[in-house]
Every structure is written in C-alpha cells, then in structure tokens.
Design an enzyme around this catalytic site. Structure first.
Site, PDB file in Angstrom:
ATOM      1  N   HIS A  35       2.423  40.175  77.898  1.00 63.02           N
ATOM      2  CA  HIS A  35       0.900  39.759  77.731  1.00 63.02           C
ATOM      3  C   HIS A  35       0.865  38.815  76.528  1.00 63.02           C
ATOM      4  O   HIS A  35       1.690  38.370  75.987  1.00 63.02           O
ATOM      5  CB  HIS A  35      -0.007  41.072  77.771  1.00 63.02           C
ATOM      6  CG  HIS A  35       0.361  41.910  76.529  1.00 63.02           C
ATOM      7  ND1 HIS A  35       0.062  41.341  75.279  1.00 63.02           N
ATOM      8  CD2 HIS A  35       0.829  43.087  76.459  1.00 63.02           C
ATOM      9  CE1 HIS A  35       0.298  42.395  74.410  1.00 63.02           C
ATOM     10  NE2 HIS A  35       0.883  43.386  75.221  1.00 63.02           N
ATOM     11  N   HIS A  38       2.045  39.151  73.207  1.00 67.16           N
ATOM     12  CA  HIS A  38       3.771  38.954  73.062  1.00 67.16           C
ATOM     13  C   HIS A  38       3.813  37.252  72.917  1.00 67.16           C
ATOM     14  O   HIS A  38       4.688  36.805  71.874  1.00 67.16           O
ATOM     15  CB  HIS A  38       4.544  39.245  74.328  1.00 67.16           C
ATOM     16  CG  HIS A  38       4.540  40.619  74.586  1.00 67.16           C
ATOM     17  ND1 HIS A  38       4.378  41.297  75.562  1.00 67.16           N
ATOM     18  CD2 HIS A  38       4.739  41.871  73.498  1.00 67.16           C
ATOM     19  CE1 HIS A  38       4.321  42.559  75.751  1.00 67.16           C
ATOM     20  NE2 HIS A  38       4.471  42.831  74.473  1.00 67.16           N
ATOM     21  N   CYS A 143       5.928  59.729  68.874  1.00 71.42           N
ATOM     22  CA  CYS A 143       5.134  59.087  69.921  1.00 71.42           C
ATOM     23  C   CYS A 143       5.896  58.221  70.650  1.00 71.42           C
ATOM     24  O   CYS A 143       6.496  57.265  70.108  1.00 71.42           O
ATOM     25  CB  CYS A 143       4.084  58.263  69.230  1.00 71.42           C
ATOM     26  SG  CYS A 143       3.116  57.097  70.170  1.00 71.42           S
ATOM     27  N   CYS A 146       5.243  54.402  70.686  1.00 64.44           N
ATOM     28  CA  CYS A 146       5.491  53.633  69.688  1.00 64.44           C
ATOM     29  C   CYS A 146       6.910  53.842  69.348  1.00 64.44           C
ATOM     30  O   CYS A 146       7.551  52.993  68.750  1.00 64.44           O
ATOM     31  CB  CYS A 146       4.995  54.351  68.344  1.00 64.44           C
ATOM     32  SG  CYS A 146       3.245  54.199  68.142  1.00 64.44           S
ATOM     33  N   CYS A 160      -1.806  59.688  67.993  1.00 65.67           N
ATOM     34  CA  CYS A 160      -1.343  58.597  67.424  1.00 65.67           C
ATOM     35  C   CYS A 160      -2.545  57.414  67.688  1.00 65.67           C
ATOM     36  O   CYS A 160      -3.068  57.061  68.924  1.00 65.67           O
ATOM     37  CB  CYS A 160      -0.370  57.892  68.324  1.00 65.67           C
ATOM     38  SG  CYS A 160       0.083  56.065  68.130  1.00 65.67           S
ATOM     39  N   HIS A 163      -2.146  54.528  70.141  1.00 64.16           N
ATOM     40  CA  HIS A 163      -2.057  54.911  71.552  1.00 64.16           C
ATOM     41  C   HIS A 163      -3.022  55.819  72.062  1.00 64.16           C
ATOM     42  O   HIS A 163      -3.024  56.105  73.335  1.00 64.16           O
ATOM     43  CB  HIS A 163      -0.447  54.951  71.875  1.00 64.16           C
ATOM     44  CG  HIS A 163       0.398  53.926  71.759  1.00 64.16           C
ATOM     45  ND1 HIS A 163       1.267  53.998  70.958  1.00 64.16           N
ATOM     46  CD2 HIS A 163       0.402  52.904  72.409  1.00 64.16           C
ATOM     47  CE1 HIS A 163       1.839  52.818  70.795  1.00 64.16           C
ATOM     48  NE2 HIS A 163       1.311  52.092  71.768  1.00 64.16           N
ATOM     49  N   LYS A 312      -8.397  46.718  71.631  1.00 63.10           N
ATOM     50  CA  LYS A 312      -6.839  46.668  72.072  1.00 63.10           C
ATOM     51  C   LYS A 312      -6.740  46.388  73.532  1.00 63.10           C
ATOM     52  O   LYS A 312      -7.498  47.055  74.187  1.00 63.10           O
ATOM     53  CB  LYS A 312      -6.149  47.953  71.560  1.00 63.10           C
ATOM     54  CG  LYS A 312      -4.763  47.821  71.436  1.00 63.10           C
ATOM     55  CD  LYS A 312      -4.106  49.115  70.998  1.00 63.10           C
ATOM     56  CE  LYS A 312      -2.673  49.219  71.649  1.00 63.10           C
ATOM     57  NZ  LYS A 312      -1.397  48.839  70.887  1.00 63.10           N
ATOM     58  N   LYS A 315      -4.666  48.439  80.154  1.00 67.65           N
ATOM     59  CA  LYS A 315      -4.906  48.407  81.583  1.00 67.65           C
ATOM     60  C   LYS A 315      -6.089  49.374  82.118  1.00 67.65           C
ATOM     61  O   LYS A 315      -6.916  48.989  82.819  1.00 67.65           O
ATOM     62  CB  LYS A 315      -3.716  48.675  82.566  1.00 67.65           C
ATOM     63  CG  LYS A 315      -2.766  47.798  82.457  1.00 67.65           C
ATOM     64  CD  LYS A 315      -1.507  48.088  83.318  1.00 67.65           C
ATOM     65  CE  LYS A 315      -0.470  47.309  83.117  1.00 67.65           C
ATOM     66  NZ  LYS A 315       0.659  47.926  83.165  1.00 67.65           N
TER      67      LYS A 315
HETATM   68  N1  MSP Z   1      10.640  46.790  71.005  1.00 64.24           N
HETATM   69  C1  MSP Z   1      10.171  46.324  69.708  1.00 64.24           C
HETATM   70  C2  MSP Z   1      10.217  45.693  68.601  1.00 64.24           C
HETATM   71  C3  MSP Z   1      11.638  45.528  68.254  1.00 64.24           C
HETATM   72  S1  MSP Z   1      12.110  44.278  67.197  1.00 64.24           S
HETATM   73  C4  MSP Z   1      13.437  44.705  66.377  1.00 64.24           C
HETATM   74  C5  MSP Z   1       8.650  46.493  70.010  1.00 64.24           C
HETATM   75  N2  MSP Z   1       8.037  45.816  71.235  1.00 64.24           N
HETATM   76  S2  MSP Z   1       6.733  45.411  71.884  1.00 64.24           S
HETATM   77  O1  MSP Z   1       6.943  44.878  73.152  1.00 64.24           O
HETATM   78  O2  MSP Z   1       5.827  46.436  71.633  1.00 64.24           O
HETATM   79  O3  MSP Z   1       6.222  44.081  70.988  1.00 64.24           O
HETATM   80  C6  MSP Z   1       5.766  44.255  69.706  1.00 64.24           C
HETATM   81  C7  MSP Z   1       5.324  42.754  69.257  1.00 64.24           C
HETATM   82  O4  MSP Z   1       4.588  42.121  70.349  1.00 64.24           O
HETATM   83  C8  MSP Z   1       4.290  42.988  67.988  1.00 64.24           C
HETATM   84  O5  MSP Z   1       4.673  43.236  66.963  1.00 64.24           O
HETATM   85  C9  MSP Z   1       3.625  41.525  68.086  1.00 64.24           C
HETATM   86  O6  MSP Z   1       4.718  40.700  67.773  1.00 64.24           O
HETATM   87  C10 MSP Z   1       3.557  41.241  69.780  1.00 64.24           C
HETATM   88  N3  MSP Z   1       2.462  41.920  70.138  1.00 64.24           N
HETATM   89  C11 MSP Z   1       2.036  42.933  71.023  1.00 64.24           C
HETATM   90  N4  MSP Z   1       0.743  43.017  71.178  1.00 64.24           N
HETATM   91  C12 MSP Z   1       0.106  42.124  70.419  1.00 64.24           C
HETATM   92  C13 MSP Z   1      -1.200  41.901  70.166  1.00 64.24           C
HETATM   93  N5  MSP Z   1      -2.245  42.343  70.987  1.00 64.24           N
HETATM   94  N6  MSP Z   1      -1.672  40.853  69.588  1.00 64.24           N
HETATM   95  C14 MSP Z   1      -0.439  40.303  68.970  1.00 64.24           C
HETATM   96  N7  MSP Z   1       0.577  40.737  69.002  1.00 64.24           N
HETATM   97  C15 MSP Z   1       1.014  41.733  69.552  1.00 64.24           C
HETATM   98  O7  MSP Z   1       7.597  46.795  69.201  1.00 64.24           O
END
Ligand code: MSP
Length: 484
Positions: A35, A38, A143, A146, A160, A163, A312, A315
């Site tokens: 999304h 990311h 959690c 997380c 948490c 979440h 945040k 869905k």
């Molecule tokens: N798999 C772990 C990370 C391991 S790194 C060794 C993880 N994955 S995640 O899919 O949850 O991705 C988290 C990352 O996605 C966040 O740290 C950020 O970079 C990005 N984002 C996810 N949602 C976000 C927002 N709503 N806003 C901005 N970035 C965020 O955690």
C-alpha cells in the site's frame, strides 16, 4: 555534476562523493498487497539512490519481502494454500508495483531464498557457538501483527496501540539472544554517531529507552511456528522472524555467512525505515552485529507514517489508499511527487484522495505544467544552449539530509517564482515592443527550466526527460492535465 558539496551537517555522515552508496528499504511482510505506506519508503529510497548515482557514486538499492513467521503462516492457512505459494504471489505483487512506480532497485531479496536461509542458519550457529544464544524460557506478551513482544507499559488498555489487539501471553521453551551484555557499548555507539540515528528526536527516543532500563534478553525462536527457518542446533525450533529479516541487509549483498567474507558494500550507508520498526532496528539488529563483530550500518533514518484522513490506514475503517489507484489518477511521476511532498519526512503526514487531487492540480497541472508550456511556447524563437546550469548546493544539502518534502518545496518555490516572473514581465508584450528585454526574460526562464529539469530527475525521472526534450525540440506536450 555535483562534487564536493559540503554535507558535514547532513544526516548521511561524511562525504559521499565518488564513493559507494548502499541503501536499503525494510523488507515488507508478504502477508498482504503493498500500500502507499510501503511506497512512501521505497520511492524515497529510489530518489536517494538516483541522486547519489547522479553524483557518480556506485549505488546499490536493496528491497524485498519478509516471508516467514506466524502472521504469514496464519494468512496462508486462512487462504487455504501452502505458505510458499502464498508468499510467491505476494512477492510478485511487490516486484511489479515497484516497477510500475519506476523504482530501480538492484536486488529484490526474499527471505525464502535458499542462500538467505543457509546464511541465517550459519549465523545462528555462530552466535550459539559464541554463547550469545542460549536455551531458556521466555514469558511475554506477543503481538502477532507486530511480530514483536510487548512490555506491559507499552500497552494501551491492555492492547497493542498499533494494532488495537490484545497480545497473546506466551510462555515457552526457547532460545534467547544476549542483549544486556552489549547495552552499554550500544549506547556509546549511538551517542557518538558511530551508529547514527536520525532525525535527532528518534535518536533521543532510543537513547532514553536504552538508558531507562536493563535490556531483557530476547527470545529468538518459537516452538510451534512451522513457517520459519529451523535452528541448526535444534530442529524443533524455528527462528524469530526479525532475526531472519535483519540478515537480509547482509545476504542481499551476497554475504555467505563467513566472518572473513563481509561484502565490500557493507556497511550499509542508509537503512531507511518507518518509525514503527525503529525500536527493533536500534536494539536487536545492532546487538546481533555486536555479537557477531560486524560493523554497524552508518545511518538509520526514520520517517513518520502516512495517515489517511487522520487515521492509520485500515481495511476495517475503509480508508486505505491503493498505489494502483494513485498511479491511475496521477500517473507515475505524479504519484511519486504527491507521496514525497506530503509533508516533513520525519513526521506523520495526513493525506486524502481529495487533497491529493487538489495538490495535483495546483502544483503539477498549474505549477510545473503551466510553467513548462508557457516558457516553451514563448521561447520557441529564442536561442538557448542546454545544460548551462548545475545543481545548487543548498538543494543537494536537503537531499543529503533526507529532507524529501523540503527538497521538493525548494524546487516548487522556484516554479512559483518563475510563474510570477512571467506575470510581472509579460513577455508576450515585450516580444512586440522590447526585443532585447524579451530575450533577457526568456533566457532566464529557459535557464530555470533547464535547472528544474535537473533538480527533479531523481523524483520525477520521466517528467524531467519530457522537459529536456521540450527544451531541445521547442515543442511542449502537456505534462499534467487538470483532473477532477
Ligand atoms: N517485515 C518488517 C520489516 C523488516 S526489515 C528488516 C515490517 N514489514 S511491514 O510490511 O510491516 O513494513 C513496515 C514498513 O513499511 C514501515 O517501516 C514503513 O517503512 C512502511 N510503512 C508501512 N505503513 C506505513 C505508513 N502508513 N506510512 C509510512 N510508511 C509505513 O515491518
């Protein structure tokens, strides 16, 4: 194009000119489609990678997917398919979306890659042999969303806060990683920026956490999570997802697990992450490295979150903004621009489709789009030699400091000034009655377009090409049409 720009105050320590630049995104959980959160991190990494490449540095951008763990195991079960098949499909989604967003990564790592798994096992064995991993018991609140253990004092109403779920109490035999014996050393290295955490307030947050309590040794294995990498010294356990995930930063640049063979690209110059995963990146990861005797990454840069309509994205609330939806409406460069210009990079930023649309019309259709079409039309008869400008140090400093929003503002200030300069000087009138002044005005504007096309390259590569072409051919196709 840009050499010896002083960047001693920048987030990225030291001079980077001419050297190597290794940057990483987090690896994203392969439990759902990507999304815009990311995309925010990944596009920012792509911009930094492109900028450093333009400075002649040898750049390597690593991204990928984090594919093991309980959360993914459960999702695959729900979908009624094998976990490997489940993650294969999601990984393709991520690869495709980055291609669609014009992200030029050098490697896409998956934690289910054979080589990665082999190296993780080797590292676990090394840590076990060194006595940094030992067998014990762990009781804690877990959690699953997380994939992290939580302290009581982090919970809000027993839930948490990320979440809004009650974590599960687990009490099981497990293997633990020694944390406390490296705590003082870690604090020192964070304080003296050997392991730099930026922006400053995130560094302070981590320091006050580390100075406020003794670190508990952490559980690095689970007994009843099948979907993971087996511990080489106890096949009844699989490793904790984070231990597996962090290793991607080394296996992604070809590490074979031998301490003598650390890849040349290491240490990473920047790990770019969201604030949700700061704590683990600033504790577990550097302590694993200390236990292994491997150098720290140079910079851990943390950005805030994108909120959708103040909340945040979820869905259930129905406020998720899809990347595809943005690309369809705003185009690739429009999406890249709108994401990174949403606000101050280190802080949370709030977006809605409605506001993004307004911004698109004001800054892209009217702002840069209008400027380019007016200058090219009015200047078609004026001689202009391309490439007579170079990048401005003030702008470069903003990028070296990873101030993505401010770097874009810097460019758009120029665009705004130039649009005003056109209104004030009315070149269409000068063309009729003061040719000398007309030439002077148009030369300035053409020079500015030339510069703008260079400044936006890392952010909006395709638009930059279009402007360059327009300057050469003296014909401008509309860059961004107004939308509803
Ligand atoms: N798999 C772990 C990370 C391991 S790194 C060794 C993880 N994955 S995640 O899919 O949850 O991705 C988290 C990352 O996605 C966040 O740290 C950020 O970079 C990005 N984002 C996810 N949602 C976000 C927002 N709503 N806003 C901005 N970035 C965020 O955690």
């Amino acid at each position: 194009m840009l050499k010896n720009i002083p960047n001693e105050n920048s987030a990225q320590g030291g001079s980077t000119s001419g050297g190597k630049f290794y940057i990483t995104t987090p690896i994203y959980y392969a439990n759902a489609k990507p999304h815009i959160g990311h995309a925010y991190t990944t596009v920012a990494c792509d911009v930094l990678a492109r900028f450093h490449k333009l400075q002649g540095e040898e750049v390597f951008l690593l991204t990928g997917t984090d594919e093991h763990g309980l959360k993914i195991q459960k999702k695959a079960e729900e979908a009624g398919i094998e976990p490997q098949k489940f993650v294969d499909e999601i990984a393709v989604n991520f690869e495709n979306i980055w291609k669609n967003l014009d992200v030029k990564y050098d490697k896409f790592i998956r934690t289910t890659d054979e080589n990665h798994k082999k190296v993780v096992q080797k590292v676990l064995q090394t840590l076990f042999d060194k006595g940094a991993i030992y067998k014990g018991e762990y009781e804690g609140l877990y959690c699953v969303d997380c994939e992290q253990f939580k302290n009581e004092n982090e919970l809000v109403d027993g839930k948490c806060s990320d979440h809004n779920k009650v974590p599960e109490m687990t009490n099981e035999e497990c293997y633990l990683l020694k944390m406390k014996d490296k705590q003082i050393e870690l604090i020192e290295k964070i304080k003296n920026d050997e392991f730099k955490i930026a922006p400053e307030r995130y560094k302070n947050e981590i320091l006050s956490f580390l100075e406020g309590q003794d670190l508990k040794d952490i559980s690095i294995s689970r007994k009843n999570v099948k979907w993971g990498i087996e511990l080489p010294f106890d096949k009844t356990h699989t490793t904790y997802v984070w231990v597996d995930a962090f290793m991607n930063y080394l296996t992604g640049v070809g590490w074979d697990g031998n301490e003598e063979n650390i890849p040349e690209k290491w240490p990473a110059d920047v790990h770019l992450i969201g604030k949700d995963i700061l704590r683990v990146h600033a504790t577990i990861w550097p302590i694993m490295l200390l236990q292994l005797g491997i150098k720290f990454p140079k910079l851990l840069f943390t950005h805030g979150h994108i909120l959708s309509d103040g909340k945040k994205m979820s869905k259930t609330i129905g406020n998720v903004i899809k990347i595809e939806e943005m690309i369809e409406k705003f185009g690739v460069d429009g999406t890249r621009y709108l994401l990174l210009s949403a606000g101050t990079f280190g802080e949370d930023v709030d977006v809605t489709m409605e506001r993004l649309t307004e911004k698109y019309n004001a800054y892209l259709a009217n702002g840069i789009g209008n400027l380019v079409s007016r200058v090219i039309k009015l200047g078609s008869e004026v001689e202009y030699k391309m490439n007579s400008v170079s990048i401005i140090p003030d702008f470069a400093k903003l990028i070296y400091s990873i101030e993505m929003g401010r770097a874009l503002e810097y460019i758009w200030d120029k665009i705004r000034e130039d649009n005003k300069y056109i209104e004030d000087n009315k070149p269409w009138e000068l063309a009729k009655n003061n040719h000398e002044k007309f030439e002077e005005v148009m030369k300035k504007l053409l020079g500015d377009l030339d510069l703008i096309s260079k400044l936006i390259v890392p952010f909006m590569p395709e638009t930059s090409e279009k402007i360059k072409k327009a300057l050469e051919t003296k014909e401008a196709e509309p860059l961004f049409q107004r939308i509803k």
